[in-house]
Design an enzyme around this catalytic site. Structure first.
Site, PDB file in Angstrom:
ATOM      1  N   LEU A  65       0.833  -1.204   0.000  1.00  0.00           N
ATOM      2  CA  LEU A  65       0.000   0.000   0.000  1.00  0.00           C
ATOM      3  C   LEU A  65       0.871   1.258   0.000  1.00  0.00           C
ATOM      4  CD1 LEU A  65      -2.623  -1.333   2.568  1.00  0.00           C
ATOM      5  CD2 LEU A  65      -2.958  -1.017   0.114  1.00  0.00           C
ATOM      6  N   PRO A  66       0.280   2.425  -0.328  1.00  0.00           N
ATOM      7  CA  PRO A  66       1.098   3.618  -0.556  1.00  0.00           C
ATOM      8  C   PRO A  66       1.752   4.227   0.687  1.00  0.00           C
ATOM      9  CG  PRO A  66      -1.056   3.859  -1.617  1.00  0.00           C
ATOM     10  CD  PRO A  66      -1.121   2.629  -0.759  1.00  0.00           C
ATOM     11  N   THR A  96       6.219   0.666   2.040  1.00  0.00           N
ATOM     12  CA  THR A  96       7.234   1.474   2.711  1.00  0.00           C
ATOM     13  C   THR A  96       6.513   2.467   3.604  1.00  0.00           C
ATOM     14  OG1 THR A  96       8.874   1.227   0.975  1.00  0.00           O
ATOM     15  CG2 THR A  96       9.074   3.164   2.381  1.00  0.00           C
ATOM     16  N   LYS A 171      15.484   0.288   5.283  1.00  0.00           N
ATOM     17  CA  LYS A 171      15.188   0.895   3.987  1.00  0.00           C
ATOM     18  C   LYS A 171      15.254   2.407   4.046  1.00  0.00           C
ATOM     19  CE  LYS A 171      12.326   1.544   0.074  1.00  0.00           C
ATOM     20  NZ  LYS A 171      11.015   1.503  -0.595  1.00  0.00           N
ATOM     21  N   LYS A 246       9.066  11.628   0.024  1.00  0.00           N
ATOM     22  CA  LYS A 246       8.309  10.839   1.014  1.00  0.00           C
ATOM     23  C   LYS A 246       9.267  10.032   1.906  1.00  0.00           C
ATOM     24  CE  LYS A 246       5.719   6.578   1.536  1.00  0.00           C
ATOM     25  NZ  LYS A 246       5.499   5.260   0.916  1.00  0.00           N
TER      26      LYS A 246
END
Lengths: 298, 298, 298, 298
Positions: A65-66, A96, A171, A246
């Site tokens: 998902l975003p 992420t 990450k 982001k």
């Protein structure tokens, strides 16, 4: 072969789900976009009317998902799926998101006794399509071993970063560093060019010296230095400014939560942010060199 | 074999001069420090009473001085050597100085019709002693060809960056980028460690990902991740904080002169500067991770 | 009444010279622009063929030039005027230049036994025309007393900052702080507005709280909050982005020379520099809010 | 006189509650610290066994807690008080927290039909004791009118910033700007002093020029310039580095959430953060000048 629920069929999720189908798994899929669902249904997946229905009876639940808010809603919202996942299922969230959300989800799943992994990816839409993604995984080693067959169907490399949330942290640490490398490389090349140096010669020298880094060598931001990179095609394609922005925001939030200092990381966040506000949000992130160039090459 | 005047016998200059002697050249040397001169005289060099006397009759003039002001004084000051260099001599300045000074010196030497190169080095005192320095050279290609035998006696790699001053610019671009890589790598590792990640695991992951860079892979700043780096020995040895701070100052001056923006570079300058003010000036520059660590590892 | 040599008749220098004429002094003027000289000659000044001729016999020498390099050339260049100034003359340089250049000029004048002041101004072209400039003066107190009548003819306020060069340092410290205040105020207003606050209400609250500062209260950068400021007229007029960028460069150079850390000051330099590269160099410096606004108000 | 529930009796909350008692109100109080509760009980408040008991039957609920997580828990947690507040009660949260949390709380209270205000304060513990706090209020104007008598018992100034959450936003915008003003003022003074200027003279000049700001004029960070400020007493007392660091973190989080760029604000966050990591967290925030001073005045 396993029964897999796959939730989130966007630019990344759809090709990942396709690769699981190709590997012979049975998929139940859900997305808010009917056309995204239809694409997978056409390829043989079962389309579920909602997320709860998708996870019903699944041995593996995968979500892509975003942002944090969507993952929070899917698992922990009022209609959240945690109570509906079958006993013994394995849950893999590939989104992420913030480490805090990843840990909250992991706790709720652990309270159910379920194996859970945070497994954000790198490699972009091209890697998702080709099945060559890299997964950076947080969670128990045993859960990771259970997950390997599914991850292997979607990607090539798997790193185990540590316990729950560690995949997200690793990450965002990497991507924060990448954001700094790219912007720093852009500054060095723009400074050299302003003093008359050939950016290609300067790139060669720094690539053999202590300035060597991934952005300089494989993704050079100066137009004309390398072929087959976004800088060679007007900064189209690649990893967008808004996505880097982001990720730098996630890094800053993690730093604030842990009272860490990341001065270069937060400055990089603002540089990409201002670049996005100027209208460059959908360009590749190597376009961060544009605001530094005197001769308005772009 | 050639008659060489060598001026500046500090931590870098002295071993470089020794290597020229070993290669069989005839040296006339000068330094303000009598003991430094004596060291070379003991090895067979002729000690000159001043810089003018040293360059008298020399076929090659090499200088290695701490900063722009010394180089300006040596060549262009009231007692400057430019008028005293023999016709046809080759001049090589190995100091790391401002591009503006390098160009002013080059112009004065060109007006005399002399071949001149700016040839700052990297590799540190260890490279100077071992004869494995890297030279980044600005000036005419023909002059560089004349200089190769001497540079080869002192180093291993030679890069031709462009015309006069280009060697200095390329070096400060590289070192500015290095300063950013090191500080950015330190931020990423400190952020990960604060969230419970093993810095060695995180270094491995980033080293195989897009965060890969020279500082992370060969000079890791987090204590315990690598052996044989300054972080493994209390940040002793290596390339000092004050030297990195100086080079970032040269980069900032070059940016100001050319109206370039180097936001990460100038922030890095200030980070190393504050680190120096706190008392860390003589530690290795990878100690820039210290102000970021929560657990006061140092 | 005195015989004054006035050198540099640009946007600032010309009205300053006119005010000295109005006060009854006898002026000899020089500028590279013939039309600028003609403007003063029409008002009664004697036009000199070069700077040396202008200073011949002058009791007071005043210079107002764009940058360090011009001041260096005027006083210390190969055709420099220092040897040609009459014994006992008073020298006032009103240019905004580096402290290093100011001190070099002061030393050369002191070696001649002349009284010398660095006296950079604030107040802009409007203040120059109205005779309401502020002078920030470095030099001996006695020299300042000699200078007061001339300064009073051109301005309203005179601050004595300290010895030679102190005027330049005080001015760049103030202007560095101003650059920070303006950019910081812009950030605070843009952040509030993005969250739905009325920038006028937020300005009122901060103006009565600890965020109070000159930029917020007298020169508000948010369009529509105040009348009669550049933000109310498309950022025309006022103090240009390029001038602020220049002053922040002088501050950074002073910090580099003295090994000071000015992290916010150097970041502000880069913000104004990128704003200038985007094409805004001639807008008022309060336009630094533009790259921060989401709704593209401009 | 009203029945007030007051929750949170720390360094700020306790004196605020005392002032409400003195104004004649009837208080039910709760805090996790028994001794804090006892202090108020000794002064005439009713001590409640938990927060739910405190709000039972209260006409006004006031909370003053350290951070977002505590406020979230108090109102929205599993044992949250929202369902237990009496119909028609007025709720005032005086904590300084994230706008996101403030809005979530406000929504839950609005769903109950209750009047609610976010009303963070400035003025510190001294202002809390003296009853001279400033309240920056978000919420409906009518609710603010209901609240005035209680706010007046605790403070002197009330600003209405806008709707729900606007009080928090206005406060963090102001405090972000204050953090920038203080650090920027410190840089300007340290730069001037490094060049030999008297910081008092420089402060006077900038205070009459465009560098004028609250920190310079009322809270000068350079030791010896002003009396009766923290810099005059070793940076003890005042507004702590850790509190400023927290507020800058709230500002950064708000910027990330709204995709705003606040480059100076986030750099200031990191400067105070590194200062705290060096051991200065409990010093006054004007001690941010310490890492900039060359002569180790501190």
């Amino acid at each position: 072969m396993s029964r897999i629920a796959f939730i989130g069929l966007g630019n990344m999720g759809a090709p990942m789900a396709h690769n699981l189908l190709k590997a012979g798994h049975e998929l139940a899929v859900f997305d808010l976009s009917a056309s995204a669902v239809q694409g997978l249904a056409d390829a043989g997946a079962r389309s579920a009317p909602d997320a709860r229905a998708a996870v019903e009876g699944a041995q593996v639940v995968i979500s892509m998902l975003p942002a944090s808010t969507h993952v929070h809603g899917l698992y922990l919202g009022q209609q959240g799926i945690v109570p509906h996942i079958a006993d013994g299922a394995l849950v893999i969230d590939c989104s992420t998101i913030s480490a805090a959300t990843a840990q909250a989800v992991a706790q709720a799943l652990a309270a159910r006794g379920l194996d859970a992994l945070d497994a954000p990816v790198s490699g972009g839409t091209a890697g998702a399509a080709a099945g060559t993604l890299t997964f950076i995984v947080g969670g128990e080693a045993a859960a990771l071993e259970r997950a390997r067959p599914y991850l292997s169907a979607m990607g090539k490399n798997v790193f185990h970063a540590g316990g729950s949330g560690a995949g997200q942290i690793a990450k965002i640490c990497n991507n924060m560093l990448l954001g700094i490398l790219m912007a720093g490389t852009a500054e060095a090349l723009a400074l050299g060019a302003a003093h008359g140096l050939d950016p290609k010669v300067l790139s060669d020298i720094m690539g053999k010296s202590s300035g060597r880094n991934w952005a300089l060598e494989l993704y050079n931001p100066y137009p004309g230095v390398m072929e087959n990179v976004p800088a060679a095609r007007g900064y189209s394609g690649g990893f967008g400014v808004d996505l880097m922005h982001k990720d730098l925001g996630l890094a800053a939030e993690a730093a604030i939560a842990s009272r860490c200092a990341v001065p270069l990381g937060e400055l990089a966040r603002n540089l990409y942010g201002m670049h996005s506000l100027s209208g460059a949000g959908t360009l590749d992130f190597s376009s961060i060199i544009q605001p530094l160039l005197k001769d308005q090459l772009y």
